[in-house]
Design a protein around this motif. Structure first.
Motif: not given
Length: 422
Positions: A30-36
């Motif tokens: 989730x963190x990587x998706x939100x950052x992207x």
């Protein structure tokens, strides 16, 4: 994911802009998706960042997923319920089958626990008890606790009862396959049983009642002998022997060896003295002492009842009222003193005949003193048949002291005098 139930394909095939592959990827976070998403909807140089756009995107996607799931479940409710019911029924059948197998496994374990684990624990505890009892016999050079012979013997019988019942359905079935039981039998039971047997046999072989023995010493000798005889009685083999045919074989062997040893030593001693008459009195004194020890042995055996034997029916143990009866039956005689003198007479007859056949000074001296020799032998037989002082007033005085020994006197005197000629 599990296969979709029938009817789900229609809803699943509808087009959607959501990238399901991204969400289902194994490395999705989730963190990587939100950052992207933030980077994709903002200029990196903007300050502050606009988070409303990516947030709206996430909320819209969530609404889209919710609508899609609602559509799928609405259209496929019946197939989903049928699929769930099928899975539940299958699970119940599996659980029922497993319950049966688990119950069978539990029953097998309880049977194993009863027949092997508990019996092994019992045997192990008896093994430790046997080691402790054996240590009570005393180290070499220390005072020997002869009572430990009997205690060890009963523990050995208890172990036999646990380990030797090997037939299917018997309590020791399967124990012979357990390594710990093999170790217990080989390193504890067998060596201690051999030690107990050898100690008891040595006590019997060394049995003697000198004329100088006091009553107290005589009682100690009697108790020590009874312990040894009880141990040999109990340890006599029972496996493969019918109860009505069983005899205390180890005890009878030890006693017979003792009696025959006394006879052979006496025959040799008296035969040598007949060739050297000055030594006759000393030789007859030794022979008399050996016969008196046999009289004492008979008194002890006559007063000793067969011990309770846990591996034999009571009728077998009580077949004889005392321990002298099986020995007399085994030797085919009425008493030990009678057996001693009559057997000696047979051995002496051939020795005297040899002396006479060689002629010479020895034969002439023996012939000229045959009356004195006969009188000396007569006195020796009569005295030898009397119990030593330490045993004369003891328990189970028996018939040895009061019996008439004229026939034994006649046989012994005749074995020498009647073969000397005139």
């Amino acid at each position: 994911m599990p296969d979709m139930p029938p009817g789900d394909e229609a809803g699943a095939d509808q087009p959607s802009y959501i990238d399901y592959e991204t969400f289902l990827a194994p490395d999705f976070t989730p963190a990587a998706f939100a950052n992207a998403l933030v980077v994709a909807t903002n200029n990196p140089n903007d300050s502050p960042l606009d988070l409303s756009t990516p947030l709206s995107r996430v909320l819209f996607d969530a609404q889209e997923l919710d609508s899609h799931l609602d559509l799928l479940t609405t259209r496929s409710a019946v197939p989903l319920l049928e699929y769930t019911q099928t899975q539940t029924s299958a699970s119940k059948r599996i659980i029922a089958e497993l319950d049966t197998q688990i119950q069978s496994l539990n029953d097998s374990y309880r049977q194993l626990e009863k027949e092997v684990i508990d019996k092994h624990a019992e045997a192990d505890e008896l093994g430790r008890q046997l080691q402790l009892q054996h240590s009570e016999l005393g180290a070499p050079g220390a005072k020997e606790d002869h009572g430990a012979l009997v205690r060890c013997s009963y523990t050995i019988l208890s172990l036999r009862e646990v380990l030797d019942s090997k037939a299917p359905g018997e309590e020791g079935h399967g124990l012979n396959k357990v390594d710990a039981i093999h170790s217990l039998a080989d390193t504890v039971i067998a060596p201690i049983e051999r030690s107990v047997r050898e100690t008891a046999e040595r006590i019997v072989a060394d049995f003697s009642v000198p004329s100088s023995l006091t009553f107290a010493q005589g009682e100690e000798v009697r108790l020590r002998m009874e312990s040894a005889m009880t141990a040999l009685y109990l340890l006599s083999p029972t496996a493969g022997v019918k109860a009505d045919r069983w005899t205390p074989r180890l005890l009878l062997q030890a006693l017979e060896t003792y009696v025959r040893s006394a006879q052979q030593a006496s025959i040799s001693t008296l035969s040598r003295s007949l060739g050297q008459l000055p030594s006759l009195d000393r030789a007859l004194a030794e022979v008399t002492a050996k016969c008196q020890s046999l009289v004492s042995l008979e008194l002890i055996l006559a007063s000793a009842r067969p011990p309770a034997h846990p591996l034999l029916p009571p009728s077998t143990a009580h077949k004889h009222p005392n321990l002298i009866q099986p020995l007399l039956a085994h030797l085919e005689t009425g008493s030990l003193p009678s057996y001693f003198w009559r057997t000696m007479a047979v051995g002496l007859t051939s020795r005297v005949q040899d002396i006479v056949a060689r002629a010479g000074v020895v034969a002439r001296t023996l012939r000229s003193n045959k009356n004195a020799v006969g009188d000396a032998i007569r006195q020796a037989v009569v005295k030898g048949c009397q119990p030593p002082t330490a045993m004369a007033g003891g328990k189970g005085r028996g018939r040895a002291a009061d019996a008439n020994w004229d026939r034994e006197v006649a046989v012994m005197v005749g074995s020498v005098v009647n073969n000397l000629g005139r």
